[in-house]
Design a protein around this motif. Sequence first.
Motif, PDB file in Angstrom:
ATOM      1  N   GLY A 174       0.800  -1.219   0.000  1.00 53.33           N
ATOM      2  CA  GLY A 174       0.000   0.000   0.000  1.00 53.33           C
ATOM      3  C   GLY A 174       0.832   1.268   0.000  1.00 53.33           C
ATOM      4  O   GLY A 174       0.288   2.373   0.144  1.00 53.33           O
ATOM      5  N   ASP A 175       2.141   1.132  -0.154  1.00 56.28           N
ATOM      6  CA  ASP A 175       3.032   2.290  -0.108  1.00 56.28           C
ATOM      7  C   ASP A 175       3.144   2.902  -1.500  1.00 56.28           C
ATOM      8  O   ASP A 175       4.162   2.763  -2.187  1.00 56.28           O
ATOM      9  CB  ASP A 175       4.409   1.873   0.420  1.00 56.28           C
ATOM     10  N   ALA A 220      -2.586  -2.442  -2.302  1.00 58.75           N
ATOM     11  CA  ALA A 220      -3.193  -3.101  -1.156  1.00 58.75           C
ATOM     12  C   ALA A 220      -4.505  -2.418  -0.774  1.00 58.75           C
ATOM     13  O   ALA A 220      -4.730  -1.240  -1.069  1.00 58.75           O
ATOM     14  CB  ALA A 220      -2.238  -3.074   0.028  1.00 58.75           C
ATOM     15  N   ASP A 221      -5.388  -3.176  -0.123  1.00 60.11           N
ATOM     16  CA  ASP A 221      -6.666  -2.628   0.320  1.00 60.11           C
ATOM     17  C   ASP A 221      -6.434  -1.371   1.168  1.00 60.11           C
ATOM     18  O   ASP A 221      -5.500  -1.304   1.970  1.00 60.11           O
ATOM     19  CB  ASP A 221      -7.430  -3.658   1.151  1.00 60.11           C
ATOM     20  N   SER A 241     -11.146   4.082  -2.998  1.00 54.48           N
ATOM     21  CA  SER A 241     -11.234   2.944  -2.084  1.00 54.48           C
ATOM     22  C   SER A 241     -10.883   1.665  -2.836  1.00 54.48           C
ATOM     23  O   SER A 241     -11.395   1.414  -3.928  1.00 54.48           O
ATOM     24  CB  SER A 241     -12.650   2.831  -1.513  1.00 54.48           C
ATOM     25  N   VAL A 242      -9.995   0.885  -2.246  1.00 57.78           N
ATOM     26  CA  VAL A 242      -9.624  -0.424  -2.787  1.00 57.78           C
ATOM     27  C   VAL A 242      -9.947  -1.471  -1.740  1.00 57.78           C
ATOM     28  O   VAL A 242      -9.478  -1.387  -0.603  1.00 57.78           O
ATOM     29  CB  VAL A 242      -8.132  -0.498  -3.146  1.00 57.78           C
ATOM     30  N   GLY A 243     -10.767  -2.457  -2.087  1.00 58.88           N
ATOM     31  CA  GLY A 243     -11.085  -3.506  -1.127  1.00 58.88           C
ATOM     32  C   GLY A 243     -12.395  -4.186  -1.438  1.00 58.88           C
ATOM     33  O   GLY A 243     -12.977  -3.988  -2.510  1.00 58.88           O
ATOM     34  N   ARG A 286      -5.394   5.455   4.671  1.00 58.48           N
ATOM     35  CA  ARG A 286      -5.626   4.497   5.763  1.00 58.48           C
ATOM     36  C   ARG A 286      -5.836   3.109   5.181  1.00 58.48           C
ATOM     37  O   ARG A 286      -6.013   2.933   3.976  1.00 58.48           O
ATOM     38  CB  ARG A 286      -6.855   4.892   6.590  1.00 58.48           C
ATOM     39  N   GLY A 287      -5.819   2.110   6.056  1.00 57.96           N
ATOM     40  CA  GLY A 287      -6.131   0.758   5.637  1.00 57.96           C
ATOM     41  C   GLY A 287      -7.636   0.529   5.598  1.00 57.96           C
ATOM     42  O   GLY A 287      -8.427   1.389   5.979  1.00 57.96           O
TER      43      GLY A 287
END
Length: 330
Positions: A174-175, A220-221, A241-243, A286-287
Amino acid sequence: MHYWNGLDEVPQELGPTALTIGNFDGVHRGHQEVLRQLVAAAVGYEASAVAISFDPHPLQVHRPQSCPVLLTGVEEKINRLATTGIDALLMLNYDEHLASRTAEEFVAEYLVEALHARVVVVGHDVRFGSGNSGSFETMVELGEKHGFTVLGVEDFGQDRRCSSTWVREALAAGDVADAREVLGRPHAVLGAVVHGEARGRELGFPTANLSSTSEGMIPADGVYAGWLTDERGRRWPAAISVGSNPTFDGYQRVVESHVIDRPDERIEDFDLYGQHVRVEFLQRLRGMVNFDGIPLLIRQMEEDVIRARQVLLGDDPQEHDTPVIPAVES
């Protein structure tokens, strides 16, 4: 930049060339340095600067189970290579015939006979020919035999060599900021906007959902600040948003972009459905979190939009006209 999809599209009148070879997945800063030196060599040798790449990726043919997720699709790779100053890109179909050519056969048939190589610019870790039998030393020997010069490019990077692997590792964590440093630009995913479950609209945050067939590695989510560029070249700030929407027991990963201060009432023909758009990831906010209830989710989404606006536009959260920023290739 000329684009040749196979040897049969290479013009018969092509003069001497300066060549490089690579998959160029991501066209990161290391690739850019090779291509910069290629263009400089082309000027010095009075030749056309030509890059040779492959589709599909060789590992998709030889070891598909171990082929990494590609950072870019073919369209994005072509677009990125077109910004480097090279004169032409030759995309070779990587099939069993090409894979079976020995190192010398590959050089003789493609580099010498078809492309009239005067100079070849490659990294010292270059591999080519059947079974990757050809090395940098092999290229130098074949250059002496066939009459072209070989220039070696040193690894690019300070603490670590710039590589596609590094970018994949950063995106998997996610970086996207680290990925941006290696790429020299924000990472992007390209795809068509499709209809989703309309939950975002129901919650007051309508989103443009990318098709599952989009091109480019998905980070990454989590929630990101980034940009969405539509087919007309209009570039909009967005909270992305990813997830799999865990609050709603989702199971399929999706990329959803909420255009900040959505301009429906001010911009004619803003409907994005069916458009092929580009989504760039600038910074992770954020995650992904499973919220205990819709009110908490809405409150967090409001904060996400505020933070995304501050990252992208550098201003205070307030009602204002969102600027339409023309798309610019970095």
